[in-house]
Write an enzyme that holds these catalytic residues in place. Structure first.
Site, PDB file in Angstrom:
ATOM      1  N   HIS A 141       0.818  -1.298  -0.102  1.00 21.01           N
ATOM      2  CA  HIS A 141       0.082  -0.018   0.092  1.00 21.01           C
ATOM      3  C   HIS A 141       0.789   1.176   0.182  1.00 21.01           C
ATOM      4  O   HIS A 141       1.607   1.590   1.019  1.00 21.01           O
ATOM      5  CB  HIS A 141      -0.944   0.063   1.573  1.00 21.01           C
ATOM      6  CG  HIS A 141      -1.744   1.318   1.402  1.00 21.01           C
ATOM      7  ND1 HIS A 141      -1.683   1.972   2.358  1.00 21.01           N
ATOM      8  CD2 HIS A 141      -2.761   1.451   0.584  1.00 21.01           C
ATOM      9  CE1 HIS A 141      -2.929   2.920   2.260  1.00 21.01           C
ATOM     10  NE2 HIS A 141      -3.307   2.863   1.088  1.00 21.01           N
TER      11      HIS A 141
ATOM     12  N   GLU B 155      -0.016  -0.797  -4.564  1.00 23.46           N
ATOM     13  CA  GLU B 155      -1.342  -0.314  -4.581  1.00 23.46           C
ATOM     14  C   GLU B 155      -0.805   1.330  -4.584  1.00 23.46           C
ATOM     15  O   GLU B 155      -0.257   1.847  -3.458  1.00 23.46           O
ATOM     16  CB  GLU B 155      -1.891  -0.505  -3.567  1.00 23.46           C
ATOM     17  CG  GLU B 155      -3.455  -0.070  -3.683  1.00 23.46           C
ATOM     18  CD  GLU B 155      -3.567   1.250  -3.118  1.00 23.46           C
ATOM     19  OE1 GLU B 155      -4.756   1.831  -3.510  1.00 23.46           O
ATOM     20  OE2 GLU B 155      -2.732   1.996  -2.502  1.00 23.46           O
TER      21      GLU B 155
ATOM     22  N   HIS C 209      -1.136  10.640  -3.212  1.00 23.45           N
ATOM     23  CA  HIS C 209      -2.529  10.437  -2.541  1.00 23.45           C
ATOM     24  C   HIS C 209      -3.127  11.464  -2.218  1.00 23.45           C
ATOM     25  O   HIS C 209      -4.419  11.717  -2.653  1.00 23.45           O
ATOM     26  CB  HIS C 209      -2.125   9.729  -1.065  1.00 23.45           C
ATOM     27  CG  HIS C 209      -3.499   9.301  -0.461  1.00 23.45           C
ATOM     28  ND1 HIS C 209      -4.140  10.223   0.281  1.00 23.45           N
ATOM     29  CD2 HIS C 209      -4.344   8.086  -0.677  1.00 23.45           C
ATOM     30  CE1 HIS C 209      -5.286   9.548   0.719  1.00 23.45           C
ATOM     31  NE2 HIS C 209      -5.410   8.588   0.005  1.00 23.45           N
TER      32      HIS C 209
ATOM     33  N   ASP D 294      -1.680   5.649  -5.758  1.00 22.00           N
ATOM     34  CA  ASP D 294      -2.656   6.704  -5.925  1.00 22.00           C
ATOM     35  C   ASP D 294      -1.967   7.630  -7.073  1.00 22.00           C
ATOM     36  O   ASP D 294      -0.866   7.934  -7.105  1.00 22.00           O
ATOM     37  CB  ASP D 294      -3.038   7.617  -4.820  1.00 22.00           C
ATOM     38  CG  ASP D 294      -3.039   6.664  -3.558  1.00 22.00           C
ATOM     39  OD1 ASP D 294      -4.323   6.061  -3.495  1.00 22.00           O
ATOM     40  OD2 ASP D 294      -2.268   6.464  -3.061  1.00 22.00           O
TER      41      ASP D 294
END
Length: 311
Positions: free
Chosen positions: A56, A83, A98, A85
Site C-alpha cells: 500500500h 497499490e 495520495h 494513487d
C-alpha cells in the site's frame, strides 16, 4: 380442526404479513428462473500464484509513502505489486501521490494541481516520515515525487494497482481517465495494471477508453450493490461491472469479510482484495477465507505469513 381455528383467529395484519411474505418468495423464485449469474472473463492480470500482496503506497509504514525508497524496499521483500494513487500536476503529468495537498508528506504546502512537475520535484517526500522506531530516517535523503511513467518503467515485473484520486467534477478529474489510458496504451502495460477509484464515474470514464482491455475495480456504489444483493438473497441478480472488489473488512457496522461473501464473488470470477490490513491475525483469517489479495502498509509481515503458509 386446529388449523381452521387458528385461521379464524388471525388478524388482518397477520394475513397481510403472510401475503407479503408469499409475494416476496414468489418474486425471489421467479427472479431465480429468469436471471442467471454472469461471470466476468478472466484477464491476463490474474494469471499466476495467489494470494497476492500489494504494498500500500509502497509500504507506508516502512518507508515514505509513494516514493522510490518505498517501492524499492517492497520489491526486495518480493511483493507481487504496488497499490498506488495518481493525481495530475499543473502541467498535466500523472504523479504517484495520495493527498490533494502536499502538506502532510512534504516540506511544502498547497495543492498538487497548483504545481508543475519540476516544482514538485523540489520538495522532500521524506520530510515528515517516521519509521517504526520513531526516527525521521528519510528526511533530507533525496526522496522526490515519482511520476507514474517512472514507476511503470522502473518495475516492469510488478503489477501496479492504480487508484484515480481526482474528483470527477474537477478539471483534473475530467482529464485523468483519458490521460491514464493514453499512458497505459503508450507503454503497452494493459496486462499488468488494475485501475480503480472510489468514484464509479471515473471508472466508467476510463472504461470507455479501455474497452475491457484493462482490469477495473469496483467503485463505492458498485461494491455496495454487490454486497446488498448478496446479503438480501438476490445475489443471482448481480451483473458485475468490475473485475475486482477492493474493500475494507468493515463498512460502518457491516462486516465485509465473510467467507460466504468471498465465495459468492469468486463464483463470478470477481477477485476480492482487502485493504488496508496490517496485522498478521486478520491477514491469516482473510487468506483462509479465500481472499485473493492483501493490500498492506506492512508487506514484510504479509510476505512472512505467506512464506510460512507455503512451508
Amino acid at each position: 380442526m386446529y388449523i381452521k381455528k387458528w385461521g379464524k383467529k388471525m388478524g388482518s395484519k397477520t394475513k397481510v404479513g403472510i401475503a407479503i411474505a408469499a409475494t416476496g418468495a414468489a418474486i425471489w423464485a421467479g427472479s431465480k428462473v429468469i436471471s442467471k449469474p454472469e461471470k466476468r472473463p478472466v484477464k491476463p492480470f490474474f494469471e499466476g500464484e495467489k494470494p497476492r500482496v500489494f504494498a500500500h503506497r509502497g509500504g507506508a509504514h516502512l518507508a515514505p509513502e509513494n516514493t522510490m525508497a518505498a517501492f524499492r524496499h517492497a520489491a526486495e521483500l518480493g511483493v507481487d505489486g504496488f497499490e498506488i494513487d495518481v493525481r495530475l500536476t499543473k502541467d498535466e503529468i500523472l504523479v504517484v501521490f495520495h493527498d490533494r495537498f502536499i502538506d502532510r508528506t512534504t516540506n511544502g504546502a498547497g495543492r498538487i494541481a497548483d504545481y508543475t512537475l519540476e516544482e514538485l520535484k523540489e520538495f522532500d517526500l521524506g520530510f515528515h516520515f517516521r519509521d517504526l522506531q520513531g526516527a525521521q530516517s528519510y528526511r533530507g535523503k533525496g526522496e522526490k515525487i515519482v511520476t507514474l511513467q517512472e514507476l511503470l518503467e522502473a518495475y516492469p515485473d510488478k503489477l501496479i494497482n492504480i487508484d484515480m484520486k481526482e474528483d470527477p467534477d474537477t478539471y483534473e478529474g475530467s482529464l485523468l481517465p483519458s490521460k491514464l489510458w493514453r499512458l497505459i496504451e503508450k507503454l503497452g502495460v494493459e496486462d499488468r495494471v488494475l485501475i480503480t477509484s472510489f468514484y464509479d464515474e471515473q471508472i466508467d470514464r476510463f472504461s470507455l477508453y479501455a474497452q475491457g482491455r484493462v482490469v477495473v475495480g469496483a467503485g463505492e456504489n458498485e461494491a455496495k450493490k454487490a454486497f446488498s444483493l448478496f446479503k438480501s438473497g438476490f445475489g443471482h441478480l448481480y451483473h458485475p461491472r468490475a473485475d475486482v472488489l477492493q474493500i475494507p473488512t468493515k463498512y460502518g457496522i457491516l462486516p465485509l469479510d465473510s467467507q460466504t461473501f468471498i465465495e459468492f464473488l469468486t463464483s463470478l470470477n470477481i477477485h476480492v482484495e482487502y485493504w488496508t490490513v496490517n496485522d498478521v491475525e486478520t491477514m491469516d483469517r482473510l487468506l483462509r477465507y479465500g481472499a485473493h489479495g492483501i493490500i498492506t502498509d506492512r508487506p514484510d509481515i504479509a510476505m512472512q505469513l505467506i512464506a510460512h503458509d507455503e512451508s
